[in-house]
Design an enzyme around this catalytic site. Structure first.
Site, PDB file in Angstrom:
ATOM      1  N   GLY A  71       0.665  -1.341   0.005  1.00  0.00           N
ATOM      2  CA  GLY A  71      -0.019  -0.094  -0.054  1.00  0.00           C
ATOM      3  C   GLY A  71       0.795   1.275  -0.102  1.00  0.00           C
ATOM      4  O   GLY A  71       0.597   2.195  -0.773  1.00  0.00           O
ATOM      5  N   THR A  72       1.921   1.151   0.622  1.00  0.00           N
ATOM      6  CA  THR A  72       2.969   2.398   0.979  1.00  0.00           C
ATOM      7  C   THR A  72       3.416   2.692  -0.646  1.00  0.00           C
ATOM      8  O   THR A  72       3.423   3.988  -0.981  1.00  0.00           O
ATOM      9  CB  THR A  72       4.115   2.081   1.599  1.00  0.00           C
ATOM     10  OG1 THR A  72       3.479   1.760   3.158  1.00  0.00           O
ATOM     11  CG2 THR A  72       4.836   3.083   1.839  1.00  0.00           C
ATOM     12  N   ASN A 151      -6.649   4.377   9.664  1.00  0.00           N
ATOM     13  CA  ASN A 151      -6.314   2.914  10.377  1.00  0.00           C
ATOM     14  C   ASN A 151      -6.264   3.065  12.097  1.00  0.00           C
ATOM     15  O   ASN A 151      -6.256   2.046  12.553  1.00  0.00           O
ATOM     16  CB  ASN A 151      -4.734   2.856   9.771  1.00  0.00           C
ATOM     17  CG  ASN A 151      -3.792   3.838   9.995  1.00  0.00           C
ATOM     18  OD1 ASN A 151      -4.044   5.049   9.471  1.00  0.00           O
ATOM     19  ND2 ASN A 151      -2.818   3.456  10.734  1.00  0.00           N
ATOM     20  N   GLN A 179      -7.413   0.555   4.482  1.00  0.00           N
ATOM     21  CA  GLN A 179      -8.372   0.031   5.714  1.00  0.00           C
ATOM     22  C   GLN A 179      -9.533  -0.497   5.431  1.00  0.00           C
ATOM     23  O   GLN A 179     -10.234  -1.210   6.046  1.00  0.00           O
ATOM     24  CB  GLN A 179      -8.106   1.020   6.764  1.00  0.00           C
ATOM     25  CG  GLN A 179      -6.963   1.028   7.507  1.00  0.00           C
ATOM     26  CD  GLN A 179      -6.345  -0.155   8.585  1.00  0.00           C
ATOM     27  OE1 GLN A 179      -7.019  -1.171   8.615  1.00  0.00           O
ATOM     28  NE2 GLN A 179      -5.159  -0.438   8.588  1.00  0.00           N
ATOM     29  N   HIS A 201      -2.639  -7.452   2.898  1.00  0.00           N
ATOM     30  CA  HIS A 201      -2.530  -8.072   4.053  1.00  0.00           C
ATOM     31  C   HIS A 201      -3.316  -7.562   5.073  1.00  0.00           C
ATOM     32  O   HIS A 201      -3.695  -8.035   6.245  1.00  0.00           O
ATOM     33  CB  HIS A 201      -1.174  -8.057   4.751  1.00  0.00           C
ATOM     34  CG  HIS A 201      -0.836  -6.767   5.010  1.00  0.00           C
ATOM     35  ND1 HIS A 201      -0.462  -6.346   6.309  1.00  0.00           N
ATOM     36  CD2 HIS A 201      -0.028  -5.657   4.434  1.00  0.00           C
ATOM     37  CE1 HIS A 201       0.087  -4.960   6.431  1.00  0.00           C
ATOM     38  NE2 HIS A 201       0.250  -4.521   5.245  1.00  0.00           N
ATOM     39  N   THR A 237      10.435  -8.110 -12.327  1.00  0.00           N
ATOM     40  CA  THR A 237       9.528  -9.364 -12.330  1.00  0.00           C
ATOM     41  C   THR A 237       8.415  -9.520 -11.335  1.00  0.00           C
ATOM     42  O   THR A 237       8.603  -9.231 -10.085  1.00  0.00           O
ATOM     43  CB  THR A 237      10.272 -10.661 -12.396  1.00  0.00           C
ATOM     44  OG1 THR A 237      11.306 -10.433 -13.560  1.00  0.00           O
ATOM     45  CG2 THR A 237       9.444 -12.025 -12.584  1.00  0.00           C
ATOM     46  N   CYS A 327       3.349   0.917  12.883  1.00  0.00           N
ATOM     47  CA  CYS A 327       4.816   0.999  13.030  1.00  0.00           C
ATOM     48  C   CYS A 327       5.135   1.480  14.486  1.00  0.00           C
ATOM     49  O   CYS A 327       6.070   1.419  15.108  1.00  0.00           O
ATOM     50  CB  CYS A 327       5.311   2.040  12.171  1.00  0.00           C
ATOM     51  SG  CYS A 327       3.921   3.361  11.725  1.00  0.00           S
TER      52      CYS A 327
HETATM   53  N1  PLP Z   1      -2.352   3.273   4.462  1.00  0.00           N
HETATM   54  C1  PLP Z   1      -3.152   2.654   5.438  1.00  0.00           C
HETATM   55  C2  PLP Z   1      -4.357   3.309   5.873  1.00  0.00           C
HETATM   56  C3  PLP Z   1      -2.673   1.849   6.239  1.00  0.00           C
HETATM   57  O1  PLP Z   1      -3.274   1.422   7.508  1.00  0.00           O
HETATM   58  C4  PLP Z   1      -1.412   1.071   5.794  1.00  0.00           C
HETATM   59  C5  PLP Z   1      -0.625  -0.142   6.881  1.00  0.00           C
HETATM   60  O2  PLP Z   1      -0.636  -0.073   7.823  1.00  0.00           O
HETATM   61  C6  PLP Z   1      -0.790   1.361   4.913  1.00  0.00           C
HETATM   62  C7  PLP Z   1      -1.274   2.510   4.069  1.00  0.00           C
HETATM   63  C8  PLP Z   1       0.473   0.946   4.177  1.00  0.00           C
HETATM   64  O3  PLP Z   1       0.308  -0.301   3.684  1.00  0.00           O
HETATM   65  P1  PLP Z   1       1.522  -1.500   3.576  1.00  0.00           P
HETATM   66  O4  PLP Z   1       1.566  -1.968   4.918  1.00  0.00           O
HETATM   67  O5  PLP Z   1       1.174  -2.609   2.837  1.00  0.00           O
HETATM   68  O6  PLP Z   1       2.380  -0.715   3.066  1.00  0.00           O
END
Ligand code: PLP
Length: 381
Positions: A71-72, A151, A179, A201, A237, A327
């Protein structure tokens, strides 16, 4: 001791059906999807079927989905990419975005590549739509980056209302749906959204795979350059096992959504009622209404001198919960979300987040433990 996992906003357990879908791609289907031979074509077919599955669940075109490593990465690509490739000079965002957006905004401020405008929030953490409109009026062709649900506290924004404002003022709209993907339905033909991000995940898929939805016409250039993978949008890949698993996790999540929603909502409601009754002075962080994300429940407890040890004490008793985002879970470091909404407030904040694998008995035990940890039994003379 049976441990109880109530940290599902940080990550979730893999679904058995997802594991099953991954297995052939760990054994027989190992060709490089860029290869022209039959091994490669079979792997390529797995990726493209997954892309079509995701697109059909979101009512968008398969070509609008780019698989990423998380997601990041998808958030970074949307925000940095809009500034680098789409002529955006103003970014409108909020101080309670996930770091995957918030830190990007700070980086843009630092480099001067874009001006960042921080929208005001309502006391429950929802975006102040009047303030958003004021900012949109003042800055043409901005990028608005506002998350669907937070989140840490679960407060949910109205994507339709924000998207309509963006359209009215010629702005692009990115929303972090990490989320909420797999937990709410999205119809991208109806929703005025240009970029949307996902991470597998968070809904019983594996870690290390996500996607970015980019509406046709709002397409940024790749950040990872090299081969022509992902239709020239992301070189390297492909993580085939992860991509197939993401699509399967989404299929399962949407197939069982109503049942899952009802079950998890009941767990959240049960815990909220029990804790509010058991521990005097407890309040809910964020939006206490039923509109809030049903997987997340965040409590504030007034300072009793033991607040900062709470997560550790819960863990010792076998209950996994968190002080905020993934985190900071474990370190119980101050949360930028809580600080933005409740500046200077003392006490402890504890997030419980639920999944379809949790039970009412687990909630009851967590409340019992919390009560014990928070309100110590009087010492006998
Ligand atoms: N955005 C939100 C709202 C999240 O809760 C998270 C993960 O905690 C992320 C982005 C980041 O996702 P990823 O862990 O797949 O990088």
């Amino acid at each position: 001791m049976e441990r109880i996992y109530l940290d599902n906003a940080a990550t979730t357990r893999l679904d058995a059906e997802v594991i099953e879908a991954m297995l052939p791609y760990m054994h027989e289907i190992y060709g490089n999807p860029s290869a022209v031979h039959a091994f490669g074509r079979k792997a390529r077919a797995g990726i493209e079927q997954s892309r079509r599955k995701v697109a059909s669940l979101l009512n968008c075109a398969p070509g609008e989905i780019v698989f990423t490593s998380c997601g990041t990465e998808a958030d970074n690509m949307a925000v940095f990419g809009s500034v680098r490739d789409l002529g955006v000079k103003h970014v409108i965002t909020s101080p309670i975005e996930h770091h995957a957006v918030e830190h990007v905004a700070h980086e843009l401020e630092r480099t001067g590549d874009a001006e960042v405008h921080w929208v005001k929030l309502m006391p429950d953490g929802k975006v102040d739509l009047a303030d958003l409109e004021r900012l949109l009026k003042a800055h043409d062709h901005a990028l608005v980056s506002l998350m669907h649900a937070n989140n840490e506290i679960g407060t949910r924004n109205d994507l339709m209302a924000i998207g309509k404002l963006c359209r009215m003022y010629n702005a692009l709209f990115h929303t972090d749906t990490v989320q909420t993907m797999g937990h709410y339905r999205f119809d991208l033909e109806q929703l005025p959204i240009d970029f949307l991000t996902c991470s597998a995940h968070k809904f019983h898929g594996p870690k290390g795979v996500g996607f970015l939805y980019m509406r046709n016409g709002a397409v940024v250039k790749p950040f990872i350059v090299g081969g022509a993978q992902e239709r020239n949008m992301r070189a390297g890949t492909e993580n085939i096992i992860g991509i197939v698993a993401l699509a399967k996790a989404m299929e399962v999540a949407y197939r069982d959504l109503d049942e899952h929603h009802k079950h998890v909502q009941a767990l959240k409601d049960r815990m909220r009622e029990k804790v509010l009754a058991a521990i005097p002075g407890t309040t809910i962080n964020g939006d206490p209404s039923a509109d809030s994300l049903y997987t997340v429940l965040n409590f504030h407890f007034p300072d009793d001198g033991k607040a900062e040890m709470l997560i550790y004490n819960m863990d010792i008793e076998g209950i996994a919960c968190s002080g905020g985002s993934a985190c900071s879970s474990g370190s119980n470091k101050g949360s930028h979300v809580i600080e933005a909404l409740y500046p200077g407030r003392t006490g402890a904040n504890l997030r419980f987040s639920f999944s379809k694998f949790n039970t009412q008995a687990e909630v009851d035990r967590a409340v019992e433990v919390l009560q014990r940890v928070m309100v110590p039994e009087p010492v006998k003379a």
